[in-house]
Design a protein around this motif. Structure first.
Motif, PDB file in Angstrom:
ATOM      1  N   SER A 135       0.828  -1.212   0.000  1.00  0.00           N
ATOM      2  CA  SER A 135       0.000   0.000   0.000  1.00  0.00           C
ATOM      3  C   SER A 135       0.857   1.254   0.000  1.00  0.00           C
ATOM      4  CB  SER A 135      -0.915   0.001   1.233  1.00  0.00           C
ATOM      5  OG  SER A 135      -1.905  -1.001   1.131  1.00  0.00           O
ATOM      6  N   ALA A 136       1.878   1.264   0.841  1.00  0.00           N
ATOM      7  CA  ALA A 136       2.755   2.435   0.931  1.00  0.00           C
ATOM      8  C   ALA A 136       3.453   2.686  -0.404  1.00  0.00           C
ATOM      9  CB  ALA A 136       3.774   2.245   2.039  1.00  0.00           C
ATOM     10  N   GLY A 137       3.940   1.612  -1.037  1.00  0.00           N
ATOM     11  CA  GLY A 137       4.642   1.751  -2.304  1.00  0.00           C
ATOM     12  C   GLY A 137       3.750   2.271  -3.410  1.00  0.00           C
ATOM     13  N   PHE A 138       2.543   1.723  -3.522  1.00  0.00           N
ATOM     14  CA  PHE A 138       1.638   2.130  -4.590  1.00  0.00           C
ATOM     15  C   PHE A 138       1.111   3.544  -4.346  1.00  0.00           C
ATOM     16  CE2 PHE A 138      -2.072   2.334  -7.269  1.00  0.00           C
ATOM     17  CZ  PHE A 138      -1.743   1.568  -8.367  1.00  0.00           C
ATOM     18  N   GLY A 139       0.704   3.823  -3.115  1.00  0.00           N
ATOM     19  CA  GLY A 139       0.181   5.152  -2.800  1.00  0.00           C
ATOM     20  C   GLY A 139       1.202   6.242  -3.036  1.00  0.00           C
ATOM     21  N   ALA A 140       2.455   5.971  -2.660  1.00  0.00           N
ATOM     22  CA  ALA A 140       3.511   6.959  -2.837  1.00  0.00           C
ATOM     23  C   ALA A 140       3.904   7.110  -4.302  1.00  0.00           C
ATOM     24  CB  ALA A 140       4.734   6.570  -2.006  1.00  0.00           C
ATOM     25  N   ALA A 141       3.894   6.005  -5.054  1.00  0.00           N
ATOM     26  CA  ALA A 141       4.337   6.036  -6.453  1.00  0.00           C
ATOM     27  C   ALA A 141       3.390   6.815  -7.348  1.00  0.00           C
ATOM     28  CB  ALA A 141       4.495   4.610  -6.979  1.00  0.00           C
ATOM     29  N   PHE A 142       2.096   6.817  -7.031  1.00  0.00           N
ATOM     30  CA  PHE A 142       1.123   7.465  -7.910  1.00  0.00           C
ATOM     31  C   PHE A 142       0.401   8.650  -7.278  1.00  0.00           C
ATOM     32  CE2 PHE A 142       1.460   3.183  -9.756  1.00  0.00           C
ATOM     33  CZ  PHE A 142       1.806   3.537 -11.053  1.00  0.00           C
ATOM     34  N   GLY A 143       0.764   8.997  -6.047  1.00  0.00           N
ATOM     35  CA  GLY A 143       0.072  10.107  -5.406  1.00  0.00           C
ATOM     36  C   GLY A 143      -1.390   9.800  -5.192  1.00  0.00           C
ATOM     37  N   ALA A 144      -1.697   8.536  -4.896  1.00  0.00           N
ATOM     38  CA  ALA A 144      -3.084   8.091  -4.739  1.00  0.00           C
ATOM     39  C   ALA A 144      -3.201   7.272  -3.455  1.00  0.00           C
ATOM     40  CB  ALA A 144      -3.505   7.253  -5.950  1.00  0.00           C
ATOM     41  N   PRO A 145      -3.262   7.943  -2.293  1.00  0.00           N
ATOM     42  CA  PRO A 145      -3.224   7.217  -1.013  1.00  0.00           C
ATOM     43  C   PRO A 145      -4.431   6.328  -0.743  1.00  0.00           C
ATOM     44  CG  PRO A 145      -3.688   9.558  -0.675  1.00  0.00           C
ATOM     45  CD  PRO A 145      -3.299   9.401  -2.106  1.00  0.00           C
ATOM     46  N   ILE A 146      -5.619   6.749  -1.182  1.00  0.00           N
ATOM     47  CA  ILE A 146      -6.807   5.906  -0.967  1.00  0.00           C
ATOM     48  C   ILE A 146      -6.691   4.640  -1.813  1.00  0.00           C
ATOM     49  CG2 ILE A 146      -9.323   5.774  -1.135  1.00  0.00           C
ATOM     50  CD1 ILE A 146      -9.398   8.793  -0.732  1.00  0.00           C
ATOM     51  N   THR A 147      -6.287   4.812  -3.059  1.00  0.00           N
ATOM     52  CA  THR A 147      -6.077   3.664  -3.942  1.00  0.00           C
ATOM     53  C   THR A 147      -5.033   2.725  -3.361  1.00  0.00           C
ATOM     54  OG1 THR A 147      -6.564   5.065  -5.854  1.00  0.00           O
ATOM     55  CG2 THR A 147      -5.471   2.953  -6.273  1.00  0.00           C
TER      56      THR A 147
ATOM     57  N   ALA B  81      -9.611  -0.875  -6.500  1.00  0.00           N
ATOM     58  CA  ALA B  81      -8.453   0.019  -6.521  1.00  0.00           C
ATOM     59  C   ALA B  81      -8.417   0.819  -7.819  1.00  0.00           C
ATOM     60  CB  ALA B  81      -7.161  -0.779  -6.349  1.00  0.00           C
ATOM     61  N   ALA B  82      -8.753   0.183  -8.950  1.00  0.00           N
ATOM     62  CA  ALA B  82      -8.733   0.887 -10.234  1.00  0.00           C
ATOM     63  C   ALA B  82      -9.781   2.003 -10.254  1.00  0.00           C
ATOM     64  CB  ALA B  82      -8.993  -0.095 -11.376  1.00  0.00           C
ATOM     65  N   PHE B  83     -10.955   1.730  -9.724  1.00  0.00           N
ATOM     66  CA  PHE B  83     -12.003   2.752  -9.669  1.00  0.00           C
ATOM     67  C   PHE B  83     -11.574   3.915  -8.781  1.00  0.00           C
ATOM     68  CE2 PHE B  83     -15.800   4.366  -7.370  1.00  0.00           C
ATOM     69  CZ  PHE B  83     -16.402   5.020  -8.440  1.00  0.00           C
ATOM     70  N   LEU B  84     -10.995   3.610  -7.627  1.00  0.00           N
ATOM     71  CA  LEU B  84     -10.528   4.660  -6.723  1.00  0.00           C
ATOM     72  C   LEU B  84      -9.389   5.458  -7.359  1.00  0.00           C
ATOM     73  CD1 LEU B  84     -10.558   2.716  -3.335  1.00  0.00           C
ATOM     74  CD2 LEU B  84     -12.150   4.506  -4.066  1.00  0.00           C
ATOM     75  N   LEU B  85      -8.548   4.784  -8.145  1.00  0.00           N
ATOM     76  CA  LEU B  85      -7.471   5.469  -8.839  1.00  0.00           C
ATOM     77  C   LEU B  85      -8.037   6.492  -9.821  1.00  0.00           C
ATOM     78  CD1 LEU B  85      -4.407   5.685  -9.389  1.00  0.00           C
ATOM     79  CD2 LEU B  85      -4.702   3.915 -11.149  1.00  0.00           C
ATOM     80  N   ALA B  86      -9.092   6.093 -10.528  1.00  0.00           N
ATOM     81  CA  ALA B  86      -9.748   7.024 -11.450  1.00  0.00           C
ATOM     82  C   ALA B  86     -10.283   8.237 -10.709  1.00  0.00           C
ATOM     83  CB  ALA B  86     -10.875   6.312 -12.201  1.00  0.00           C
ATOM     84  N   MET B  87     -10.871   8.000  -9.538  1.00  0.00           N
ATOM     85  CA  MET B  87     -11.425   9.106  -8.757  1.00  0.00           C
ATOM     86  C   MET B  87     -10.322  10.050  -8.275  1.00  0.00           C
ATOM     87  SD  MET B  87     -14.660   8.698  -8.889  1.00  0.00           S
ATOM     88  CE  MET B  87     -14.245   8.197 -10.574  1.00  0.00           C
ATOM     89  N   GLU B  88      -9.177   9.492  -7.923  1.00  0.00           N
ATOM     90  CA  GLU B  88      -8.102  10.326  -7.376  1.00  0.00           C
ATOM     91  C   GLU B  88      -7.341  11.091  -8.456  1.00  0.00           C
ATOM     92  OE1 GLU B  88      -6.294   9.109  -3.365  1.00  0.00           O
ATOM     93  OE2 GLU B  88      -6.333   7.225  -4.489  1.00  0.00           O
ATOM     94  N   ILE B  89      -7.005  10.437  -9.562  1.00  0.00           N
ATOM     95  CA  ILE B  89      -6.189  11.145 -10.559  1.00  0.00           C
ATOM     96  C   ILE B  89      -7.031  11.992 -11.511  1.00  0.00           C
ATOM     97  CG2 ILE B  89      -4.384   9.399 -10.446  1.00  0.00           C
ATOM     98  CD1 ILE B  89      -5.281   8.318 -13.102  1.00  0.00           C
ATOM     99  N   PHE B  90      -8.340  11.735 -11.592  1.00  0.00           N
ATOM    100  CA  PHE B  90      -9.213  12.541 -12.460  1.00  0.00           C
ATOM    101  C   PHE B  90     -10.192  13.408 -11.665  1.00  0.00           C
ATOM    102  CE2 PHE B  90      -8.393   8.735 -15.292  1.00  0.00           C
ATOM    103  CZ  PHE B  90      -7.415   9.365 -16.035  1.00  0.00           C
ATOM    104  N   ASP B  91      -9.894  13.615 -10.396  1.00  0.00           N
ATOM    105  CA  ASP B  91     -10.672  14.523  -9.532  1.00  0.00           C
ATOM    106  C   ASP B  91     -12.156  14.167  -9.450  1.00  0.00           C
ATOM    107  OD1 ASP B  91      -8.376  16.057  -8.990  1.00  0.00           O
ATOM    108  OD2 ASP B  91      -8.660  17.222 -10.827  1.00  0.00           O
ATOM    109  N   GLY B  92     -12.468  12.878  -9.487  1.00  0.00           N
ATOM    110  CA  GLY B  92     -13.848  12.453  -9.310  1.00  0.00           C
ATOM    111  C   GLY B  92     -14.743  12.637 -10.517  1.00  0.00           C
TER     112      GLY B  92
END
Length: 438
Positions: free
Chosen positions: A158-170, A370-381
């Protein structure tokens, strides 16, 4: 008194996971920032010095030598091969293997080699594997229980993925969802959440790394026709994820058999193939991460077969033993395919690119939440309803294919696979019965 004792135990466990999750997040966030900044620098150097691609086969020899001589560690008479990469991390979550502490430094160096000499790769793989290494170091330092070791490993992911993409919820969900289909270990939620947010904070706020931004210019209005189009393109995106996974695993199996699992020979010849392909294409747009064309796909037309070229480059790079992440290349494939589909489907170009980016990653990683949450985080919902459908469709239609063979299938994705996957489902049911008997 029993109630008081229960609350004491609860807060004791909660405090333990917050502390351990924070510790993992601090270390992984710091090391991930080093990974991101170094990768960016090495990528820029390579782009300014195109001749470096010619040294990729020699880089492959060096990489293979390191993995063959320093990448294999025995724990309790069990071989733990760091060349298994994310599969070894997943096996650790399942309690089958252990991530050696040396895995993180080795995969970082290997990723730097691959990026510097022009292999097609990403970065989250190295961040996730470093997370597993840090979790193992914390495990040894505090001598945690075997069950807790699995949770710590998920926290490292979780720490690695969240930090790598700036997506902590994902990142928090990805750590719990990555290891298995049809099952999530929710008792790991607190440490995964803490580790992901702390890792993200270290990378961005504390150390000042700025992540890439992908902007959707316009979202189509909700309508039955638009939803139908989204479902159709999502099926296409899922097929692309299957094609990549099958080709990548096929190349790996073939090269291991051809060179008798000699990592040095595999990577050397893989490097020669990438150099040859680069000369044939006449461009280095598909070497490295390809961020420039990825960003371009959101705003203007890119070559119509860019997604297929990147697929081949990445499958050869990683299938022959080079290392790195697969998320960024998958983002590239999905976004450029979405860009190409814009010619045939009347939807905004940036919207289709965004759908492809998320749906191809979802189908390959088998992590729909996780993919859905990633979309919400990087595309501002934006486009919440459409991304939800795209993730669901891509996840189902990609079948039981995926990036990581170590992912366990606890539940089939859909009963639509009853016939095609009858044997797989039978094995799942037998495992359940065995567990119940125990």
């Amino acid at each position: 008194m029993d109630i008081i004792q229960k609350y004491k135990n609860f807060f004791s466990v909660l405090g333990k996971w917050v502390i351990l999750g924070s510790l993992i997040g601090i270390v992984v966030g710091s090391t991930t920032t080093f990974l991101l900044e170094t990768n960016d620098y090495l990528g820029e150097v390579r782009e300014k010095n195109g001749w470096l691609i010619g040294l990729l086969p020699l880089g492959g020899i060096l990489l293979g030598y390191i993995y063959m001589n320093y990448g294999k560690v025995f724990f309790n008479n069990t071989l733990n091969d760091t060349a298994k990469l994310n599969n070894l991390v997943i096996d650790t979550v399942h309690g089958k293997k252990k991530v050696p502490m040396r895995m993180g430094p080795i995969v970082y160096f290997g990723t730097f080699l691959t990026v510097f000499f022009g292999g097609s790769t990403g970065r989250e793989g190295a961040a996730v594997q470093m997370g597993g290494s840090v979790a193992e170091a914390v495990n040894r330092l505090f001598k945690v229980k075997i069950i807790d070791t699995k949770i710590l490993t998920m926290s490292g992911i979780s720490a690695g993925f969240g930090a790598a993409f700036g997506a902590p919820i994902t990142g928090a969900v990805f750590g719990m969802e990555m290891a298995a289909l049809g099952k999530m270990k929710f008792e790991a939620f607190v440490p995964c959440l803490v580790a992901s947010f702390v890792g993200h904070f270290m990378t961005t706020a504390a150390l000042g790394h700025k992540h890439e931004e992908f902007i959707i210019q316009s979202i189509p209005e909700l309508s039955f026709i638009t939803f139908t189009k989204v479902i159709i393109v999502s099926v296409i995106f899922s097929l692309l994820s299957i094609l990549y996974c099958q080709l990548r695993h096929g190349i790996q199996t073939f090269s291991e058999k051809l060179f008798n699992k000699n990592h040095m020979k595999r990577a050397f010849f893989g490097g020669i193939i990438i150099v040859a392909l680069t000369l044939i294409i006449g461009s280095q747009d598909y070497n490295g991460r390809g961020l420039q064309m990825l960003e371009q796909s959101f705003t203007e037309d890119v070559p119509p077969f860019a997604f297929l070229i990147k697929l081949i480059f990445t499958a050869v790079t990683l299938g022959t033993g080079f290392v790195g992440g697969e998320a960024i290349p998958l983002f590239f494939m999905g976004a450029t395919l979405g860009n190409t589909l814009h010619t045939f489907i009347d939807l905004p170009i940036s919207f289709l690119a965004a759908l492809g980016l998320i749906a191809v990653f979802c189908g390959a990683a088998n992590t729909p939440i996780a993919a859905f949450l990633l979309a919400m985080e990087i595309f501002d919902g934006k486009g919440l309803e459409y991304f939800f459908i795209a993730c669901l469709v891509s996840y189902i239609f990609s079948g039981h294919h995926g990036l990581w063979p170590s992912q366990q299938i606890y539940e089939p994705k859909s009963r639509l696979y009853d016939i095609a996957n009858a044997e797989t489902i039978k094995n799942v049911e037998q495992k359940k019965k065995s567990k119940n008997q125990i």
